[in-house]
Design an enzyme around this catalytic site. Structure first.
Site, PDB file in Angstrom:
ATOM      1  N   HIS A  70       0.259   4.706  -0.339  1.00 22.60           N
ATOM      2  CA  HIS A  70      -0.068   5.835   0.528  1.00 22.60           C
ATOM      3  C   HIS A  70       0.072   5.422   1.993  1.00 22.60           C
ATOM      4  CE1 HIS A  70      -4.061   4.367   1.847  1.00 22.60           C
ATOM      5  NE2 HIS A  70      -4.039   5.380   2.694  1.00 22.60           N
ATOM      6  N   CYS A 107      -2.880   7.342  -4.945  1.00 20.09           N
ATOM      7  CA  CYS A 107      -2.680   5.900  -4.855  1.00 20.09           C
ATOM      8  C   CYS A 107      -1.287   5.503  -5.331  1.00 20.09           C
ATOM      9  CB  CYS A 107      -3.743   5.145  -5.642  1.00 20.09           C
ATOM     10  SG  CYS A 107      -3.714   3.353  -5.361  1.00 20.09           S
ATOM     11  N   ASP A 123     -10.285   6.072  -3.148  1.00 18.36           N
ATOM     12  CA  ASP A 123      -9.027   6.628  -2.659  1.00 18.36           C
ATOM     13  C   ASP A 123      -8.998   8.144  -2.817  1.00 18.36           C
ATOM     14  OD1 ASP A 123      -6.362   7.029  -1.883  1.00 18.36           O
ATOM     15  OD2 ASP A 123      -5.701   5.190  -2.857  1.00 18.36           O
ATOM     16  N   HIS A 158      -8.436  -3.764  -7.415  1.00 14.79           N
ATOM     17  CA  HIS A 158      -8.661  -2.330  -7.494  1.00 14.79           C
ATOM     18  C   HIS A 158      -9.102  -1.934  -8.910  1.00 14.79           C
ATOM     19  CE1 HIS A 158      -6.253  -2.783  -3.909  1.00 14.79           C
ATOM     20  NE2 HIS A 158      -6.258  -1.498  -3.649  1.00 14.79           N
ATOM     21  N   CYS A 168       0.866  -1.184   0.000  1.00 18.57           N
ATOM     22  CA  CYS A 168       0.000   0.000   0.000  1.00 18.57           C
ATOM     23  C   CYS A 168       0.898   1.228   0.000  1.00 18.57           C
ATOM     24  CB  CYS A 168      -0.923  -0.007   1.211  1.00 18.57           C
ATOM     25  SG  CYS A 168      -2.014   1.442   1.304  1.00 18.57           S
TER      26      CYS A 168
END
Length: 333
Positions: A92, A253, A249, A223, A90
């Site tokens: 962020h 991203c 988001d 996603h 991930c």
């Protein structure tokens, strides 16, 4: 019993939430973070549910635990948790985790300004800039990213036919560019994105399989990355990323930016070492770059970097007690 108290540092990366959990870590088995991720999902997913979902979290909540490194030269390991699951990587979330941990003294880099982080998706190196007690920015050198499928035609209920690409950047992304049945995110509302994204994801996953060639535990197109015209004059592209059941988001991203750069490079639209300013649905920006070209299981891949910033918004101590009927959270769909 499933109960405990979890101390947290809360904040956001370019608008999207990050919750760094600083106490209450379960003991995870495995020699790699990929193996530890499997153990967490099998035995401790209740912690993720309790801390990410309502009433202690919300649909966009993302979080992380810091563990000791699993490699000899690593500075730390990170396990990611969010409403959509326990992600391999991930972007962020890692930018926020590094920022919060450095500012709180929870990370002690071997070399100032540099970090080597072990994630379930693999090694992610990072650079950062301190200004006094604050971290101004973090730059991630992400795992290799590649275009997995190109020009896949799907039929989406209530929308019609779409042609999409699927690209890997730490997670698998379905990339939808403007076309006959999609005018672009600048013409769509957040409600439109939330309505059609699950249908797009279902259609893709019914048609093909996305399995990482070097780690079969990383699988599924999770996603959906919708594109369109940016709001900021200096942005090269804009996106809106859907994840989980209702997540949109607020940041550009990180793994999505990596996947997008891999897709554009494969199509000859982005060269190595060119800056790529990627914009989120709310207008915040990451600075991406293709640092080099490599391969994954014989497939051409890029070595992506992503630079962004995070801010702390508060701290909390969260209690979970299995006598609470809502101990493990819920969503109002």
């Amino acid at each position: 019993m499933r109960r405990g108290t979890f101390s947290c540092i809360d904040g956001h990366t370019c608008g999207n939430p990050v919750r760094l959990i600083t106490s209450g870590h379960p003991n995870l088995l495995g020699s790699t973070m990929s193996e530890k991720r499997q153990h967490f999902m099998a035995d401790f997913d209740w912690i993720r549910q309790a801390l990410m979902f309502e009433p202690r979290g919300h649909d966009m909540m993302s979080g992380a635990f810091i563990y000791p490194p699993t490699t000899e030269d690593g500075d730390a390991s990170v396990l990611f948790v969010e409403t959509s699951g326990c992600l391999p990587m991930c972007g962020h979330g890692l930018i926020g985790t590094i920022t919060f941990a450095l500012q709180a003294g929870l990370l002690q880099p071997k070399v100032e300004g540099e970090l080597k982080i072990d994630t379930p998706a693999g090694r992610v190196n990072a650079q950062y800039l301190r200004s006094g007690e604050h971290v101004e920015w973090v730059k991630l050198f992400n795992v290799p990213a590649f275009l997995a499928y190109e020009q896949v035609v799907i039929d989406v209920p209530d929308l019609g036919q779409l042609t999409v690409d699927i690209s890997y950047g730490g997670n698998y992304y379905i990339i939808v560019e403007p076309q006959q049945n999609f005018p672009g995110i600048d013409k769509w509302s957040a409600s439109d994105i939330l309505t059609f994204s699950p249908k797009v994801r279902n259609a893709v996953n019914q048609k093909l399989k996305c399995v990482h060639p070097e780690d079969p535990t990383v699988q599924g197109a999770s996603h959906v990355l919708w594109t369109g015209r940016p709001k900021q004059s200096d942005s090269h592209a804009a996106n809106a990323v859907f994840y989980g059941e209702k997540g949109l988001d607020r940041s550009p991203c990180g793994t999505g930016t990596s996947a997008r750069m891999a897709q554009l490079h494969a199509k000859g639209k982005l060269l190595a070492h060119e800056p790529f300013i990627h914009e989120s649905f709310i207008g915040s920006q990451f600075i991406g770059c293709i640092e080099g070209i490599t391969e994954v299981a014989g497939r051409v891949a890029i070595q992506p970097s992503i630079r962004g910033w995070s801010k702390v918004t508060g701290t909390s101590n969260i209690s979970v007690d299995d006598s609470d009927p809502y101990a493990f959270g819920f969503q109002v769909v």
